[in-house]
Design an enzyme around this catalytic site. Sequence first.
Site, PDB file in Angstrom:
ATOM      1  CB  ILE A   5      66.133  28.723  14.734  1.00 13.02           C
ATOM      2  CG1 ILE A   5      65.111  27.571  14.653  1.00 13.02           C
ATOM      3  CG2 ILE A   5      65.903  29.546  16.002  1.00 13.02           C
ATOM      4  CD1 ILE A   5      63.657  28.038  14.566  1.00 13.02           C
ATOM      5  CG  LEU A   6      66.440  34.604  11.777  1.00  9.69           C
ATOM      6  CD1 LEU A   6      65.406  35.693  11.533  1.00  9.69           C
ATOM      7  CD2 LEU A   6      67.768  34.980  11.143  1.00  9.69           C
ATOM      8  CG  HIS A  39      53.020  30.410  11.679  1.00  7.77           C
ATOM      9  ND1 HIS A  39      54.036  29.479  11.629  1.00  7.77           N
ATOM     10  CD2 HIS A  39      51.951  29.778  12.238  1.00  7.77           C
ATOM     11  CE1 HIS A  39      53.599  28.339  12.156  1.00  7.77           C
ATOM     12  NE2 HIS A  39      52.344  28.494  12.539  1.00  7.77           N
ATOM     13  CG  ASN A  69      57.626  34.422  10.396  1.00 10.26           C
ATOM     14  OD1 ASN A  69      58.167  34.080   9.348  1.00 10.26           O
ATOM     15  ND2 ASN A  69      56.935  33.580  11.156  1.00 10.26           N
ATOM     16  CG  MET A  73      61.820  26.359   6.070  1.00 12.19           C
ATOM     17  SD  MET A  73      60.400  26.324   7.210  1.00 12.19           S
ATOM     18  CE  MET A  73      59.099  26.670   6.072  1.00 12.19           C
ATOM     19  N   GLY A  81      59.420  30.282  -2.107  1.00 16.33           N
ATOM     20  CA  GLY A  81      59.364  31.730  -2.236  1.00 16.33           C
ATOM     21  C   GLY A  81      58.085  32.296  -2.821  1.00 16.33           C
ATOM     22  CB  THR A  82      54.527  31.198  -3.074  1.00 17.82           C
ATOM     23  OG1 THR A  82      54.209  30.922  -1.721  1.00 17.82           O
ATOM     24  CG2 THR A  82      54.868  29.924  -3.834  1.00 17.82           C
ATOM     25  CG  ASN A  83      54.261  34.023   1.740  1.00 18.30           C
ATOM     26  OD1 ASN A  83      53.212  34.644   1.824  1.00 18.30           O
ATOM     27  ND2 ASN A  83      54.381  32.773   2.125  1.00 18.30           N
TER      28      ASN A  83
END
Length: 211
Positions: free
Chosen positions: A101-102, A118, A116, A99, A20-22
């Site tokens: 897939i939605l 990346h 998102n 991580m 969770g750094t973002n």
Amino acid sequence: MRGNADMREMNVAVMVSGGGTNLQALLDAAADGRLQHARIALVLSSQEDAYAIERSRRAGVPVIVVSKQTHPDDEERADAILAALAGAETDLVVTAGYMSILAKNVCSHYAGRMINIHPSLLPKYGGVGFYGLRVHEAVLAAGEKETGATVHYVDDQGVDSGAIILQGRSPILEGDTPETLQKRILAEVEHPLIVEGTNLVIQKLRDKDFS
Ligand code: GRF
């Protein structure tokens, strides 16, 4: 017709799975005013032991875990995700280190309102199998001179396939390993980019709302 000034703050939901750094970059921006016209209304984690949950709790942001353990059935898991996002009156979804897939119906429900981040210069080194250290390993193996990160819309066409919103670049340094590259791209590129990208899309949504 609503004027810009009287529009409420937008609700941002951040979807996470790990460190969770973002997310932390967004929480810090919300706390010090760099996140404009928005609040982090919800953190949705696909893992119950994600350190991102601790970060959310410290910031006083509600957390919901929707995982393969809590919801083994794919359709039910997608419905639970939609219900959690709706419950927070989500205007914009940010997947950051998410991580799982939605499901297509989740992505299509939030078309134009889901972004998102990346850790590569998409479309290169994106798509199925390109996540975490693997991205940086591939970049180094290809002998690239620079790399970076991309904020893009999430669409229901594939993994990392949506329209690009912003990119940040960084040169590859002599002696870089996948680990040193991952660490530098996270801190120097992704963390400022996720805030800038979120602000940009919020402004687009506000402009659309009162156009
Ligand atoms: C980051 O490189 C992000 O771009 C990718 O997952 C990594 C971990 O992110 N999707 P975080 O530290 O959990 O935000």
